[in-house]
Write a protein that holds these residues in place. Structure first.
Motif, mmCIF file in Angstrom:
data_model
loop_
_atom_site.group_PDB
_atom_site.id
_atom_site.type_symbol
_atom_site.label_atom_id
_atom_site.label_comp_id
_atom_site.label_asym_id
_atom_site.label_seq_id
_atom_site.Cartn_x
_atom_site.Cartn_y
_atom_site.Cartn_z
ATOM 1 N N GLU A 62 0.849 -1.191 0.000
ATOM 2 C CA GLU A 62 0.000 0.000 0.000
ATOM 3 C C GLU A 62 0.892 1.251 0.000
ATOM 4 O O GLU A 62 2.067 1.186 0.379
ATOM 5 C CB GLU A 62 -0.883 -0.002 1.247
ATOM 6 N N PRO A 63 0.339 2.415 -0.369
ATOM 7 C CA PRO A 63 1.122 3.658 -0.398
ATOM 8 C C PRO A 63 1.767 4.040 0.934
ATOM 9 O O PRO A 63 2.778 4.739 0.952
ATOM 10 C CB PRO A 63 0.094 4.720 -0.827
ATOM 11 N N THR A 66 3.907 0.334 4.767
ATOM 12 C CA THR A 66 3.988 -0.683 5.826
ATOM 13 C C THR A 66 2.816 -1.674 5.801
ATOM 14 O O THR A 66 2.748 -2.555 6.652
ATOM 15 C CB THR A 66 4.019 -0.028 7.223
ATOM 16 N N THR A 67 1.916 -1.500 4.859
ATOM 17 C CA THR A 67 0.741 -2.371 4.786
ATOM 18 C C THR A 67 0.732 -3.095 3.446
ATOM 19 O O THR A 67 0.977 -2.487 2.403
ATOM 20 C CB THR A 67 -0.558 -1.549 4.925
ATOM 21 N N HIS A 68 0.480 -4.389 3.502
ATOM 22 C CA HIS A 68 0.310 -5.194 2.290
ATOM 23 C C HIS A 68 -1.116 -5.712 2.236
ATOM 24 O O HIS A 68 -1.720 -5.976 3.276
ATOM 25 C CB HIS A 68 1.274 -6.390 2.281
ATOM 26 N N VAL A 139 -7.393 -9.536 2.648
ATOM 27 C CA VAL A 139 -6.546 -9.647 3.837
ATOM 28 C C VAL A 139 -5.564 -8.474 3.832
ATOM 29 O O VAL A 139 -4.949 -8.175 2.803
ATOM 30 C CB VAL A 139 -5.757 -10.976 3.851
ATOM 31 N N ARG A 140 -5.409 -7.822 4.982
ATOM 32 C CA ARG A 140 -4.425 -6.748 5.160
ATOM 33 C C ARG A 140 -3.384 -7.205 6.155
ATOM 34 O O ARG A 140 -3.711 -7.739 7.213
ATOM 35 C CB ARG A 140 -5.086 -5.489 5.732
ATOM 36 N N VAL A 141 -2.125 -6.976 5.844
ATOM 37 C CA VAL A 141 -1.015 -7.253 6.761
ATOM 38 C C VAL A 141 -0.391 -5.898 7.088
ATOM 39 O O VAL A 141 0.154 -5.232 6.215
ATOM 40 C CB VAL A 141 0.038 -8.190 6.121
ATOM 41 N N VAL A 142 -0.490 -5.492 8.354
ATOM 42 C CA VAL A 142 -0.018 -4.179 8.790
ATOM 43 C C VAL A 142 1.270 -4.351 9.587
ATOM 44 O O VAL A 142 1.384 -5.266 10.401
ATOM 45 C CB VAL A 142 -1.085 -3.475 9.657
ATOM 46 N N LEU A 171 3.948 -16.430 1.212
ATOM 47 C CA LEU A 171 4.066 -15.177 0.470
ATOM 48 C C LEU A 171 5.248 -14.404 1.025
ATOM 49 O O LEU A 171 5.441 -14.356 2.245
ATOM 50 C CB LEU A 171 2.797 -14.342 0.632
ATOM 51 N N THR A 172 6.013 -13.813 0.156
ATOM 52 C CA THR A 172 7.107 -12.931 0.568
ATOM 53 C C THR A 172 6.664 -11.511 0.327
ATOM 54 O O THR A 172 6.260 -11.156 -0.797
ATOM 55 C CB THR A 172 8.392 -13.241 -0.210
ATOM 56 N N LEU A 173 6.743 -10.685 1.354
ATOM 57 C CA LEU A 173 6.319 -9.298 1.251
ATOM 58 C C LEU A 173 7.481 -8.438 0.778
ATOM 59 O O LEU A 173 8.541 -8.438 1.391
ATOM 60 C CB LEU A 173 5.792 -8.809 2.602
ATOM 61 N N ASP A 174 7.279 -7.734 -0.318
ATOM 62 C CA ASP A 174 8.331 -6.867 -0.886
ATOM 63 C C ASP A 174 8.210 -5.445 -0.411
ATOM 64 O O ASP A 174 7.179 -4.961 -0.098
ATOM 65 C CB ASP A 174 8.266 -6.887 -2.420
#
Length: 174
Positions: A62-63, A66-68, A139-142, A171-174
């Motif tokens: 997300e912009p 820190t959130t995916h 789903v949100r990952v914060v 999942l790998t968060l970029d």
């Protein structure tokens, strides 16, 4: 002569069925792909024998930095309605955790939080899914860190397949 031909055809049929059964046992829930030992990746789809497809999308940053966000989509590709199975005690149809599926020794440092509208998800997944319909769960990952791995665990919520084992995605968060 006819007896020999019948025996040969019976042997071929039995051998074909044995290979088909082996292939079925290695696919999907509890099999090789999608197991905790060999999880699926972002964008991969698990296909069940009852016509259900489950896909976990690529996580998108997300912009705020820190959130995916990602989605889990359940699609009924069969020609019949899928009826929900009752959930076991403490079992929910969708779980998100830090780390790899078998990473039990690494405690959660609570640096991330996951937002899944669990009540809405359970309501949607524990009713029915008509032929041709789909359900998408956002789903949100914060508080995620770059390069962090998360695990998505999905239990089969509909009848028509063994409900013993979940399917895993990492999942790998970029």
């Amino acid at each position: 002569m006819v007896t020999v031909i019948v025996l040969i055809l019976s042997g071929v049929c039995f051998f074909t069925y044995a290979i088909y059964s082996l292939e079925k046992s290695l696919k999907g829930n509890g099999g090789v792909e999608g197991s905790a030992e060999n999880p699926l990746g972002a964008g991969d789809t698990e296909r069940y024998e009852n016509g259900l497809r489950v896909t976990v999308s690529e996580p998108r940053l997300e912009p705020d930095g820190t959130t995916h966000r990602f989605t889990v989509t359940y699609e009924n590709e069969s020609d019949r309605t899928l009826t929900a199975l009752p959930m076991g005690a403490g079992r929910v149809p969708l779980v998100v955790n830090d780390g790899e599926p078998l990473d039990h020794d690494d405690p959660d440092d609570s640096s991330s939080s996951y937002t899944i509208d669990l009540e809405e998800t359970v309501r949607k997944l524990l009713t029915r899914l008509d032929a041709g319909d789909s359900i998408t769960v956002p789903v949100r990952v914060v508080g995620s860190k770059e390069g962090m791995t998360i695990t998505v665990k999905v239990w089969m919520p509909f009848e028509g397949y063994r409900y013993d084992h979940p399917v895993y995605w990492t999942l790998t968060l970029d």
